[in-house]
Design a protein around this motif. Structure first.
Motif, short mmCIF file in Angstrom:
data_model
loop_
_atom_site.label_atom_id
_atom_site.label_comp_id
_atom_site.label_asym_id
_atom_site.label_seq_id
_atom_site.Cartn_x
_atom_site.Cartn_y
_atom_site.Cartn_z
N TRP A 277 6.19 -14.36 -51.09
CA TRP A 277 7.39 -15.06 -51.69
C TRP A 277 8.47 -14.92 -50.77
CZ3 TRP A 277 12.11 -12.92 -53.36
CH2 TRP A 277 12.99 -13.72 -54.13
N VAL A 278 8.89 -14.06 -50.25
CA VAL A 278 9.95 -13.88 -49.26
C VAL A 278 9.80 -14.56 -48.07
CG1 VAL A 278 11.10 -12.32 -47.60
CG2 VAL A 278 10.59 -11.47 -49.80
N ALA A 279 8.51 -14.88 -47.64
CA ALA A 279 8.45 -15.42 -46.42
C ALA A 279 8.58 -17.09 -46.94
CB ALA A 279 6.91 -15.40 -46.15
N GLU A 280 7.96 -17.55 -48.05
CA GLU A 280 7.93 -18.88 -48.25
C GLU A 280 9.41 -19.51 -49.15
OE1 GLU A 280 4.39 -19.09 -51.00
OE2 GLU A 280 2.94 -18.99 -49.36
N THR A 281 10.03 -18.72 -49.28
CA THR A 281 11.52 -19.03 -49.86
C THR A 281 12.50 -19.17 -49.05
OG1 THR A 281 11.67 -16.78 -50.94
CG2 THR A 281 10.63 -18.53 -52.40
N GLY A 282 12.21 -19.03 -47.70
CA GLY A 282 13.04 -18.92 -46.80
C GLY A 282 14.19 -17.88 -46.53
N GLN A 283 13.89 -16.72 -47.03
CA GLN A 283 14.85 -15.34 -46.99
C GLN A 283 14.96 -14.64 -45.92
OE1 GLN A 283 15.33 -13.44 -50.82
NE2 GLN A 283 14.16 -14.98 -51.88
N VAL A 284 14.02 -15.17 -44.74
CA VAL A 284 13.96 -14.50 -43.53
C VAL A 284 14.55 -15.49 -42.51
CG1 VAL A 284 12.36 -12.77 -44.13
CG2 VAL A 284 11.52 -15.20 -42.99
N ALA A 285 14.93 -15.32 -41.39
CA ALA A 285 15.40 -15.90 -40.33
C ALA A 285 14.23 -17.05 -39.74
CB ALA A 285 15.93 -15.34 -39.11
N ASP A 286 14.79 -18.18 -39.40
CA ASP A 286 13.49 -19.07 -38.77
C ASP A 286 12.64 -18.35 -37.78
OD1 ASP A 286 15.15 -20.95 -39.80
OD2 ASP A 286 16.30 -21.69 -38.19
N GLY A 287 11.45 -18.74 -38.08
CA GLY A 287 10.27 -18.17 -37.60
C GLY A 287 9.76 -16.76 -38.09
N GLY A 288 10.62 -16.33 -39.04
CA GLY A 288 10.02 -15.18 -39.51
C GLY A 288 8.94 -15.16 -40.56
N GLU A 289 8.78 -16.43 -41.01
CA GLU A 289 7.50 -16.39 -42.02
C GLU A 289 6.12 -16.23 -41.23
OE1 GLU A 289 5.42 -20.08 -44.47
OE2 GLU A 289 7.32 -20.40 -43.55
N GLY A 290 6.03 -16.81 -40.06
CA GLY A 290 4.94 -16.37 -39.21
C GLY A 290 4.58 -14.93 -39.20
N VAL A 291 5.66 -14.19 -38.82
CA VAL A 291 5.68 -12.84 -38.70
C VAL A 291 5.10 -12.04 -40.20
CG1 VAL A 291 6.76 -10.41 -38.50
CG2 VAL A 291 7.44 -12.42 -37.33
N LEU A 292 5.65 -12.39 -41.29
CA LEU A 292 5.14 -11.92 -42.62
C LEU A 292 3.97 -12.40 -42.94
CD1 LEU A 292 8.62 -12.41 -44.85
CD2 LEU A 292 7.64 -10.56 -43.31
N LEU A 293 3.43 -13.64 -42.75
CA LEU A 293 1.98 -14.12 -42.92
C LEU A 293 1.21 -13.29 -42.07
CD1 LEU A 293 2.71 -17.72 -43.38
CD2 LEU A 293 2.59 -16.04 -45.11
N ASP A 294 1.53 -13.20 -40.93
CA ASP A 294 0.40 -12.04 -40.08
C ASP A 294 0.16 -10.82 -40.49
OD1 ASP A 294 0.06 -14.10 -38.16
OD2 ASP A 294 1.55 -13.40 -36.78
N ILE A 295 1.46 -10.12 -41.07
CA ILE A 295 1.15 -8.89 -41.84
C ILE A 295 0.25 -9.03 -43.06
CG2 ILE A 295 2.55 -7.27 -43.28
CD1 ILE A 295 4.99 -7.43 -40.87
N LEU A 296 0.48 -9.91 -43.63
CA LEU A 296 -0.38 -10.27 -44.90
C LEU A 296 -2.01 -10.52 -44.58
CD1 LEU A 296 1.89 -12.83 -47.04
CD2 LEU A 296 1.10 -10.39 -47.77
N ASP A 297 -2.06 -10.72 -43.41
CA ASP A 297 -3.42 -11.22 -42.89
C ASP A 297 -4.23 -9.70 -42.30
OD1 ASP A 297 -3.57 -13.59 -43.97
OD2 ASP A 297 -3.04 -14.63 -42.12
N THR A 298 -3.56 -8.75 -42.52
CA THR A 298 -3.86 -7.37 -41.63
C THR A 298 -4.60 -6.76 -42.67
OG1 THR A 298 -1.94 -7.57 -40.41
CG2 THR A 298 -3.24 -5.48 -40.54
N GLU A 299 -5.72 -6.36 -42.18
CA GLU A 299 -6.33 -5.48 -43.08
C GLU A 299 -5.97 -4.16 -43.51
OE1 GLU A 299 -11.23 -4.38 -44.08
OE2 GLU A 299 -10.79 -5.19 -42.17
N ILE A 300 -5.97 -3.78 -44.76
CA ILE A 300 -5.51 -2.44 -44.84
C ILE A 300 -5.87 -1.27 -44.21
CG2 ILE A 300 -4.37 -0.98 -46.90
CD1 ILE A 300 -4.40 -3.65 -48.51
#
Length: 690
Positions: free
Chosen positions: A523-546
């Protein structure tokens, strides 16, 4: 394999129905046949109770025809037909009709089951305003002198204070009120609920005007929520007179404020609404909410006026009867996108506000946080950043440290670095391997001598070193350590005692489950609450195996340790946690619900229908994962939860704070839960589950 497990009645549910039959004004014989036809449909679907509209045998719009003997006699004959038909039908039926009692006419609901009339309930409040003038034809319930009435060859209880207890279905006691009764400031059903009614039934006619449908929803939702009850509402449909009014045939079923079902409005024919109500859940809500009992005490005179009438209904036995009720796979995360967005916004703001208050009240302007490049620390860091913004402090007051160890992957280390840069915090990197080696050497651990021994001590030395650094850094910088461990990890005890995922000065994630944290980060990534380009960083983290990343691996394709391979999938464990913590359900009921939500369609296991997402689990898999949860939650992990730091509660799904929702002994046993778990079959074959 026992079929009882696959039957909803074995788990505290009851199937109920609301029927809206097509009617003809002043034609009771036709109306009775329409009613019986819907009752048969409900019986075929396994319902235990069916409610029909107000004055359904005569039609509501008879006006002064209600004082014609021929019509009243015909209504009694029509009722006799329904009573005779009910002898071959499983459910109890509640039908509406005009009834003469000791020189007065009453607008009544008649409860019929098993070829008998069990009671008659007259309407308490008669509207006499706008288009309504019922007091012209009818008397109100409190005008009656009789406590019984002779009807269809029986003498049966008569009065507004009747409760009907279904003896062969646990927790099933229902009360009937009629239309206007729920529109008044204190509906009769309020006192009925205090007297033990878990199902409230309203036989209504209710003509339709602009805006009325929405107001019915509000009335029924609020009454079911206040009374901690299920509420069945029916109204008149096709066939009522349109001389001055119109009719939409709206049927509603609510449970504790939640809509379970709504019928099609303005239908061209008779229709039936069916839903499964969780009577055990309602009972547990009343038991948990102790002010309900206080209300019983305060209104004991009104409660004492009720008379309980006992009856039995036919319950489908010896056959699978799966839920028609939709069970959300992610109880902490709404499936609807708009509600999910609102939930994420609310949780995020709760976490931020709580941290702002803690920093303000303590006079501390800096925080220390360990950043692993994984999910939990990512979200905690995002909360810290927003808190600093709210406080008007620079984000450099967030002292973030990534601390690679023996098993830290290049991927998570890279993600940690990118995340800290994105947030704009004070970013530092500390290699903990030298200090860990010193500790292992002091311990005489084989690894210090070059031997690849990766035991629990090896893992905990790394986790402990990270935490030790964070606390000492906080001392040195006059800051507080922000914890990152989440609700799911606390429930499963998947945290090391006294280290970062367990201990901190303040933990913003402690009552947020893993499944919700992943949606919060998205939600933080998709609602633009991070700087430009930040969405990709967060989505990479979401795709990381726990993974805890504490044991070195032999492959570059992924971590050696995979958390979910040990403790089970978080999506299932969060499901188990919700129904165990929030409602105290037995493992067998939790498994039944999980099967309804997650069942494997290819194996013939539920669910069917349009709400099935992409993952499925067999009952055997559900049972195995639930077994892990039960033993870890009840037996091995409470001592960790008994001393967790302060953290804000974010949702009604509960927290595990020893100062709040959950207080339990640290040396409890899991035996009773494990015995109930053993009752769950390993899984049905396709014939049984189909």
């Amino acid at each position: 394999m026992s079929d009882s497990f696959f039957n909803l009645y074995s788990h505290g549910f009851a199937r109920v129905a609301v029927g809206v039959p097509e009617c003809r004004v002043a034609d009771p014989a036709f109306n009775a046949q329409q009613t019986i036809a819907l009752a048969r449909q409900a019986a075929q679907q396994g319902a235990a109770l069916v409610a029909f509209p107000e004055l359904g045998l005569s039609a509501y719009t008879c006006e002064d025809l209600f004082h014609q003997r021929a019509l009243l006699d015909a209504c009694e004959s029509a009722l006799a037909e329904i009573v005779a038909a009910s002898a071959q039908l499983a459910p109890a039926l509640v039908v509406g009709m005009p009834l003469r009692v000791e020189h007065q006419l009453f607008n009544c609901a008649v409860v019929v089951a098993g070829g008998r009339i069990h009671g008659v309930v007259p309407k308490s409040y008669l509207p006499n305003y706008w288009e309504f003038y019922e007091a012209r034809q009818f008397s109100a319930a409190d005008c009656a002198a009789a406590g019984s009435v002779s009807l269809a060859g029986q003498t049966v209880p008569f009065g507004a204070g009747l409760l009907f207890e279904v003896e062969n279905i646990p927790f099933f006691r229902f009360h009937v009120e009629i239309c206007e009764d729920v529109w008044v400031p204190v509906p009769p059903s309020s006192f009925a609920a205090l007297a033990g009614a878990t199902v409230l039934v309203n036989l209504s006619a209710s003509n339709i005007v602009v805006g009325k449908s929405g107001y019915r929803h509000q009335l029924v939702a609020q009454q079911s929520a206040r009374c901690l009850a299920a509420y069945l509402y029916t109204s008149a449909g096709k066939g009522e007179s349109s001389t001055d009014l119109a009719w939409d045939g709206q049927a509603l079923i609510y449970e504790n404020g939640e809509l379970l079902g709504e019928s099609e409005r303005f239908a061209d024919s008779s229709h039936l609404l069916v839903a499964d109500v969780d009577l055990e859940r309602l009972s547990r809500e009343r038991m948990h909410q102790t002010t309900f009992g206080q209300s019983v005490r305060r209104h004991r005179e009104e409660v004492a006026r009720f008379e309980v009438v006992r009856l039995r209904v036919g319950v489908p036995e010896g056959q699978p009867l799966p839920l028609v009720r939709k069970v959300e796979r992610f109880p902490y995360v709404p499936a609807d996108a708009r509600r999910r967005d609102a939930r994420c916004r609310e949780v995020y703001n709760i976490q931020v506000q709580a941290l702002v208050q803690r920093l303000s009240s303590s006079g501390i302007a800096k925080v220390v946080i360990g950043v692993s490049g994984g999910l939990d620390s990512t979200h905690a860091l995002l909360v810290c950043a927003k808190a600093m913004d709210r406080l008007g402090l620079p984000r450099t007051n967030i002292l973030a440290y990534t601390m690679p160890g023996f098993a830290t992957s290049e991927r998570t280390l890279r993600q940690a670095r990118r995340l800290m840069e994105l947030v704009g915090c004070s970013a530092s990197e500390i290699d903990i391997r030298p200090s860990c080696l010193a500790m292992l050497k002091d311990l005489g651990h084989p690894y210090a001598e070059g031997k690849p021994v990766y035991d629990v001590t090896f893992e905990n030395v790394q986790a402990g070193e990270r935490t030790n650094h964070l606390f000492r850094l906080a001392n040195f910088q006059h800051a507080i350590v922000i914890g990152t461990g989440d609700l799911s990890e606390l429930a499963l005890g998947w945290c090391t005692y006294g280290v970062g995922d367990h201990m901190s000065h303040y933990n913003v994630n402690a009552s947020v489950p893993k499944t919700l944290i992943s949606h919060l980060v998205r939600w933080v990534a998709e609602t633009g609450q991070v700087a430009d380009g930040g969405e990709g960083v967060l989505l990479d983290i979401l795709d990381t195996e726990i993974s805890p990343e504490l044991v070195p691996g032999n492959s570059s394709s992924g971590p050696e340790q995979k958390t979910e391979s040990v403790i089970g999938p978080y999506e299932l464990q969060d499901f188990h946690l919700y129904y165990t913590l929030r409602f105290g359900f037995t493992p067998s009921k939790v498994a039944f619900l999980a099967l309804a939500a997650w069942g494997d369609r290819e194996r013939g296991e539920w669910p069917e229908g349009p709400h099935v997402p992409r993952h499925e689990y067999t009952l055997a898999e559900i049972k195995r994962v639930l077994g892990i949860f039960v033993d870890r939650f009840f037996r091995t992990s409470q001592f960790k939860r008994s001393c967790i730091p302060n953290a804000p509660k974010v949702g009604s799904g509960g927290s595990l704070s020893p100062r709040g929702d959950w207080r339990a002994p640290s040396d409890g046993e899991s035996a009773v839960w494990m015995r109930d778990l053993a009752r769950i079959p390993d899984g049905p074959d396709s014939a049984q589950a189909g």
